[in-house]
Write an enzyme that holds these catalytic residues in place. Sequence first.
Site, short mmCIF file in Angstrom:
data_model
loop_
_atom_site.label_atom_id
_atom_site.label_comp_id
_atom_site.label_asym_id
_atom_site.label_seq_id
_atom_site.Cartn_x
_atom_site.Cartn_y
_atom_site.Cartn_z
N HIS A 251 4.22 -10.22 -2.99
CA HIS A 251 4.30 -8.77 -2.81
C HIS A 251 3.92 -8.28 -1.44
O HIS A 251 3.74 -7.09 -1.25
CB HIS A 251 3.36 -8.07 -3.80
CG HIS A 251 3.93 -7.96 -5.17
ND1 HIS A 251 4.69 -6.89 -5.56
CD2 HIS A 251 3.85 -8.78 -6.22
CE1 HIS A 251 5.05 -7.06 -6.82
NE2 HIS A 251 4.56 -8.20 -7.25
N LYS B 67 1.27 7.98 -1.76
CA LYS B 67 1.18 6.53 -1.84
C LYS B 67 -0.25 6.17 -1.42
O LYS B 67 -0.98 7.05 -0.95
CB LYS B 67 2.17 5.85 -0.90
CG LYS B 67 2.18 6.46 0.52
CD LYS B 67 3.22 5.83 1.43
CE LYS B 67 4.64 6.26 1.16
NZ LYS B 67 5.46 5.28 0.46
N ARG B 68 -0.65 4.92 -1.56
CA ARG B 68 -1.99 4.58 -1.10
C ARG B 68 -2.14 4.87 0.39
O ARG B 68 -1.18 4.82 1.16
CB ARG B 68 -2.28 3.09 -1.39
CG ARG B 68 -2.61 2.83 -2.84
CD ARG B 68 -3.87 3.57 -3.29
NE ARG B 68 -5.06 2.95 -2.75
CZ ARG B 68 -5.90 2.19 -3.44
NH1 ARG B 68 -5.69 1.96 -4.73
NH2 ARG B 68 -6.96 1.67 -2.87
N LYS C 270 1.25 2.17 6.29
CA LYS C 270 2.15 3.16 5.71
C LYS C 270 2.31 4.38 6.62
O LYS C 270 3.23 5.16 6.49
CB LYS C 270 1.64 3.59 4.33
CG LYS C 270 1.75 2.46 3.27
CD LYS C 270 1.21 2.92 1.93
CE LYS C 270 1.23 1.87 0.86
NZ LYS C 270 2.53 1.74 0.17
N THR D 188 8.21 1.42 -4.20
CA THR D 188 8.91 1.88 -5.40
C THR D 188 8.87 3.40 -5.46
O THR D 188 9.74 4.01 -6.08
CB THR D 188 8.28 1.31 -6.69
OG1 THR D 188 6.87 1.53 -6.64
CG2 THR D 188 8.58 -0.17 -6.83
N LYS E 37 11.75 6.31 -6.74
CA LYS E 37 11.51 7.43 -7.65
C LYS E 37 11.99 8.74 -7.03
O LYS E 37 12.60 9.57 -7.70
CB LYS E 37 10.01 7.55 -7.97
CG LYS E 37 9.39 6.33 -8.64
CD LYS E 37 7.85 6.43 -8.64
CE LYS E 37 7.19 5.11 -8.91
NZ LYS E 37 5.73 5.12 -8.60
C1 LIG Z 1 5.08 4.52 -7.60
C2 LIG Z 1 3.63 4.70 -7.39
C3 LIG Z 1 3.00 4.06 -6.31
C4 LIG Z 1 3.75 3.23 -5.30
O1 LIG Z 1 4.20 4.08 -4.25
P1 LIG Z 1 4.73 3.49 -2.87
O2 LIG Z 1 5.22 4.70 -2.15
O3 LIG Z 1 5.85 2.55 -3.22
O4 LIG Z 1 3.61 2.82 -2.20
C5 LIG Z 1 1.64 4.26 -6.13
N1 LIG Z 1 0.94 5.04 -6.97
C6 LIG Z 1 1.51 5.68 -8.01
C7 LIG Z 1 0.67 6.54 -8.87
C8 LIG Z 1 2.87 5.53 -8.26
O5 LIG Z 1 3.43 6.15 -9.30
#
Ligand SMILES: *Cc1c(COP(=O)(O)O)cnc(C)c1O
Length: 786
Positions: free
Chosen positions: A340, A529-530, A535, A639, A643
């Site tokens: 990952h 995101k984190r 990032k 991911t 979304k």
């Molecule tokens: C989808 C999701 C992530 C992953 O987000 P990235 O932008 O791909 O890092 C992290 N936290 C939550 C709560 C999510 O639903």
Amino acid sequence: MIAPPTTVDGFVTEFLLNLAQDRGVTLQDSTVDDRYLALVRTVRGHLAARRLETERAPRERKTICYLSAEYLLGRQLDNSLLATGLEDIAAEALAACGVDLDELRAHEIEPGLGNGGLGRLAACFVDSMATLGVSSIGYGIRYEYGIFRQSFENGQQVEHPDAWMRGGSPWEFPRPERARIIRFGGAEDGWAVRAVPYDFVVPGYRSGAGILRLWSAEALEPLDLPAFNAGDYERAVRAKTFAENLSKVLYPDDSSPQGKELRLQQQYFFAAASVGDVVDDLLAGGGTLDDLPERAIFQLNDTHPVIAVPELMRLLIDEHDLGWDTAWAITQRCFAYTCHTLLPEALEVWPVDLLRRLLPRHLDIIYRINEEFLLTVRERLGEERVAAMSIIAESPVRAVRMAHLATIAGVKVNGVAELHSQLLRDAVLPDFAEFFPQKFTNVTNGVTPRRFLRLANPALSALITEAIGDGWVTDLERLRELEPFAEDAAFRDAFAQVKAGNKKRLNDVLRVRDRTEIDEEHLLDVMVKRLHEYKRQLLRLLHVVDTYEGVVSGRVAASALQPRAVLFGAKAAPGYVMAKRIIHLINAVAGVVNDDARLEGRLRVLYPANYDVTLAERVIPAADLSEQISQAGKEASGTGNMKFALNGALTIGTDDGANVEIRQLVGDENFFLFGMTEPEVAALAPAYRPGESVDAGARRALDLIASGAFSGGDRSVFEPIVTNLLTEDRYMVLADYRAHADAQARVDAAYADPDAWTRAAVLNVARCGYFSSDRAIRDYQERVWG
Ligand SMILES: *Cc1c(COP(=O)(O)O)cnc(C)c1O
């Protein structure tokens, strides 16, 4: 079998019975908590029935055993109602009782047993496996405390324990009869804990079910009675406390390995319990150990569960008396490994000294696997490759490289997006790709359309279904049929209204949750995101500061700005000092910008605390713009990006992770691409001097931050951020600054034509069906599981 109620009357009866029998209250006397728990009981009855049905089906197929240290599940109620087809019946039944379903929905605490993308992926995968009817079981840890709850004090992150189980954990089925003993240490200094499984039923959409089996740690002897009787109360419960620590709390780290002894204990605890569980099941069902590779495959979600490899060897050799070669032949067919990461520092290694103390037998097994592997390396590639490919690293301390062990043992190794899988072969594990070319493959990540479209975006779901029927919920490629609707003005209007309605729905929660709101007329620009430097939240923030500076210095008229709400959501690992400083800066900028009348309200920065799945489900459907701006070559897949696109946000993004595939599918004209490519990053890296040619806009932003404008005149607070960017800038924020700012200008220009924007948004939805986790699971079946 007892058929659960599938009529409104039946549901009412069952609900009232559960209130009376389970909670011991009448409807009139019940609290929200009582009503919520009685509702869960009622729905859970259907899940149990579904699961029995699935278990009774003939079991000659291979079972996918998904091993993951994290599952970021999100709330269960709505998904369970949807999967069982009880949405309308439950709503009507509760209304008939005068119970507010929305209030019960809001009462649910999501089990946050994961950090971010990796844990959420595991949750999407168990959903898809159940829906596709794949025989599957997810294994993990039942952390008593999940990812911390975040709040802000004076703009700084404060972490609170996440007591998600307070008030019980009503979705689970405890399975104490399947408890197992897990042993640590050597023959003389050994100790043991009991692993007790709790099953969540994972309902497939409208049919099928999987199991998520989470292990909880307990002491073998909960109480030292002699110590208690002697008045030493602390010693009396010491063993219990010690054992329970194993599943007490999730490590709140994302994209960096922890390296702590308790973490390795957690990994072995759940890996050993899971492998033992599968082997026992096989033998109990009349199978033999030779059948194991035909009956089960362990999919390793990153390296966290890789200690399962030597554990299976130990089980086969020490407890079932197989010879080494037979055991290794079986083991090599039972594992597959998903990598990952691309950050070299994120590849897990465990010091040999620690393993020798905690798992000496496993260390011996790892050494022997390594010895035999290196013999063939020496033979085929020569001595000079041995050190690089060894499972054992010699410096800075002798340590076991878990990714090497997983690659050697696995039938397949996959990356999680096309670009990532290519970099995995070329840069992360190149020697292994040469040695085992047939092992390496790609499975691009996906997200479940049930949670992230059907549930999160009811209005868009209804619009899509009205246009093309509801087959898309389990066959997301059918969204393609929406393409012609992009040219249909009435459809575009309806689509724009859905987006506007979703902004209202977001405000409904922001007002209660954060006492704030977005202006529903603004372009909603979202980065959730984190918090991690790679990032590049700072890249987005510098542009906000630059825009702000432009107005307050008089270079730009406020009236010339495209009104925007820039919304951040992110948790930082508690020990990640720079990430926490960035959080502080975002909040500080928000405070100043939002208060400055000179902007005429045309630029607002919001940072609701505690980004989690529940908030994601509200924010993403409301977004116009999705920020996916990592340094190229650093985000394995992402991911969140999927979304957003599926919910009709346009992406501003770098050529990184799955952004590459999103852009290829939606078309360049429907995506705001900017920034250096991975090869350009690699070429610039050796000679990068961030302070030498700073873009004028970035310079103005940095100067304003350094001046103390966001810290009440105190220049020291954010100085480390500014200095770091000007001297090190590990993820090349400054090098991409101008490209990013120009892309934001293109966004503004595009948004000025709402109809064209909506057409592009519709095409994003129509062309992103590929990013269903159903498709990802089919790819695993084809490319990995055989
Ligand atoms: C989808 C999701 C992530 C992953 O987000 P990235 O932008 O791909 O890092 C992290 N936290 C939550 C709560 C999510 O639903």
